[in-house]
Design a protein around this motif. Sequence first.
Motif, short mmCIF file in Angstrom:
data_model
loop_
_atom_site.label_atom_id
_atom_site.label_comp_id
_atom_site.label_asym_id
_atom_site.label_seq_id
_atom_site.Cartn_x
_atom_site.Cartn_y
_atom_site.Cartn_z
N GLU A 1 0.81 -1.21 0.00
CA GLU A 1 0.00 0.00 0.00
C GLU A 1 0.85 1.27 0.00
OE1 GLU A 1 -2.28 -0.49 3.56
OE2 GLU A 1 -3.56 -2.04 2.70
N LEU A 2 2.11 1.15 0.35
CA LEU A 2 2.99 2.33 0.45
C LEU A 2 3.28 2.91 -0.93
CD1 LEU A 2 5.57 0.89 2.99
CD2 LEU A 2 3.85 2.65 3.47
N PRO A 3 3.03 4.19 -1.13
CA PRO A 3 3.34 4.80 -2.43
C PRO A 3 4.82 4.65 -2.81
CG PRO A 3 1.92 6.25 -1.17
CD PRO A 3 2.33 5.13 -0.24
N CYS A 4 5.71 4.72 -1.84
CA CYS A 4 7.14 4.59 -2.17
C CYS A 4 7.46 3.17 -2.66
CB CYS A 4 8.03 5.00 -1.00
SG CYS A 4 7.85 4.04 0.51
N GLN B 1 5.27 1.20 -4.23
CA GLN B 1 4.65 1.12 -5.56
C GLN B 1 5.54 1.76 -6.62
OE1 GLN B 1 0.78 2.88 -4.93
NE2 GLN B 1 0.12 1.20 -3.60
N ASP B 2 6.13 2.91 -6.29
CA ASP B 2 7.05 3.56 -7.23
C ASP B 2 8.33 2.74 -7.40
OD1 ASP B 2 5.25 5.55 -7.71
OD2 ASP B 2 6.40 7.14 -6.71
N ALA B 3 8.80 2.14 -6.32
CA ALA B 3 9.99 1.29 -6.41
C ALA B 3 9.72 0.08 -7.31
CB ALA B 3 10.42 0.84 -5.01
N ARG B 4 8.52 -0.42 -7.25
CA ARG B 4 8.14 -1.53 -8.14
C ARG B 4 8.19 -1.09 -9.59
NH1 ARG B 4 2.32 -4.69 -8.36
NH2 ARG B 4 2.99 -6.28 -9.84
N GLU B 5 7.68 0.11 -9.87
CA GLU B 5 7.73 0.64 -11.23
C GLU B 5 9.18 0.86 -11.67
OE1 GLU B 5 6.68 2.16 -15.00
OE2 GLU B 5 5.71 0.77 -13.60
N LEU B 6 10.01 1.38 -10.78
CA LEU B 6 11.43 1.56 -11.09
C LEU B 6 12.06 0.21 -11.43
CD1 LEU B 6 14.06 3.20 -11.23
CD2 LEU B 6 14.24 2.92 -8.73
N SER B 7 11.75 -0.79 -10.67
CA SER B 7 12.29 -2.13 -10.92
C SER B 7 11.84 -2.64 -12.29
CB SER B 7 11.85 -3.08 -9.81
OG SER B 7 12.45 -4.32 -9.96
N SER C 1 16.65 -4.16 -4.56
CA SER C 1 16.97 -3.74 -3.19
C SER C 1 16.08 -2.59 -2.73
CB SER C 1 18.45 -3.32 -3.12
OG SER C 1 18.78 -2.88 -1.84
N VAL C 2 15.72 -1.71 -3.63
CA VAL C 2 14.83 -0.60 -3.26
C VAL C 2 13.50 -1.17 -2.76
CG1 VAL C 2 13.65 1.50 -4.01
CG2 VAL C 2 15.92 0.96 -4.94
N MET C 3 12.90 -2.02 -3.57
CA MET C 3 11.62 -2.64 -3.20
C MET C 3 11.75 -3.47 -1.92
SD MET C 3 10.22 -4.17 -6.82
CE MET C 3 8.89 -5.05 -6.04
N ASP C 4 12.76 -4.33 -1.90
CA ASP C 4 12.89 -5.30 -0.82
C ASP C 4 13.17 -4.65 0.52
OD1 ASP C 4 12.53 -7.12 -2.85
OD2 ASP C 4 14.63 -7.72 -2.95
N ASN C 5 13.98 -3.60 0.53
CA ASN C 5 14.27 -2.95 1.81
C ASN C 5 13.07 -2.20 2.36
OD1 ASN C 5 17.03 -3.44 2.81
ND2 ASN C 5 17.57 -2.78 0.75
N ILE C 6 12.25 -1.64 1.48
CA ILE C 6 11.01 -1.00 1.95
C ILE C 6 10.13 -2.06 2.60
CG2 ILE C 6 8.90 0.18 1.25
CD1 ILE C 6 10.61 1.52 -1.00
N ALA C 7 9.97 -3.19 1.92
CA ALA C 7 9.12 -4.27 2.45
C ALA C 7 9.68 -4.84 3.75
CB ALA C 7 8.98 -5.38 1.40
N GLU C 8 10.98 -5.09 3.76
CA GLU C 8 11.60 -5.68 4.95
C GLU C 8 11.50 -4.74 6.15
OE1 GLU C 8 15.82 -7.76 6.28
OE2 GLU C 8 15.55 -7.09 4.21
N LYS D 1 13.28 10.81 -3.63
CA LYS D 1 12.63 11.94 -2.95
C LYS D 1 11.47 11.45 -2.08
CE LYS D 1 13.79 15.30 -6.47
NZ LYS D 1 13.30 16.05 -7.63
N GLN D 2 10.71 10.52 -2.60
CA GLN D 2 9.57 10.00 -1.85
C GLN D 2 10.03 9.24 -0.60
OE1 GLN D 2 6.92 7.17 -3.86
NE2 GLN D 2 5.28 8.59 -3.34
#
Length: 123
Positions: free
Chosen positions: A8-11, A13-19, A47-54, A108-109
Amino acid sequence: MKYNRFEELPCWQDARELSRLVFELTRQKALSRDFSLKDQIWRAAGSVMDNIAEGFDDGSTNEFVRFLGYAQRSTGEIQSQLYRALDCGYISQEQFKTVYHMASSCRKQIKGFRRYLRSHRSE
């Protein structure tokens, strides 16, 4: 707003798009042959996505802020690797701009979210 799941976190979701954007780059013939760079940029995007989730799943605000820091630094790593891919002629200037902009937006997010969490730790 309280988030119940990291998805649900916007950051995130954006990390997923970046990936996804990074994955598209790594599928291109020229970059796909540079196994080291391809692997490095792909791992940084994950790593961006995974660290947010972790960090989210840890339950501690301090730990979440720490893991968001890792995610934030990984966006910078992606940007540096994009320069390498551009300089080697693996990607076009337009591809560089698109993915670089997305990485900047993610950073930035994440940075703003870290600042918010730090300021609301005691609440």
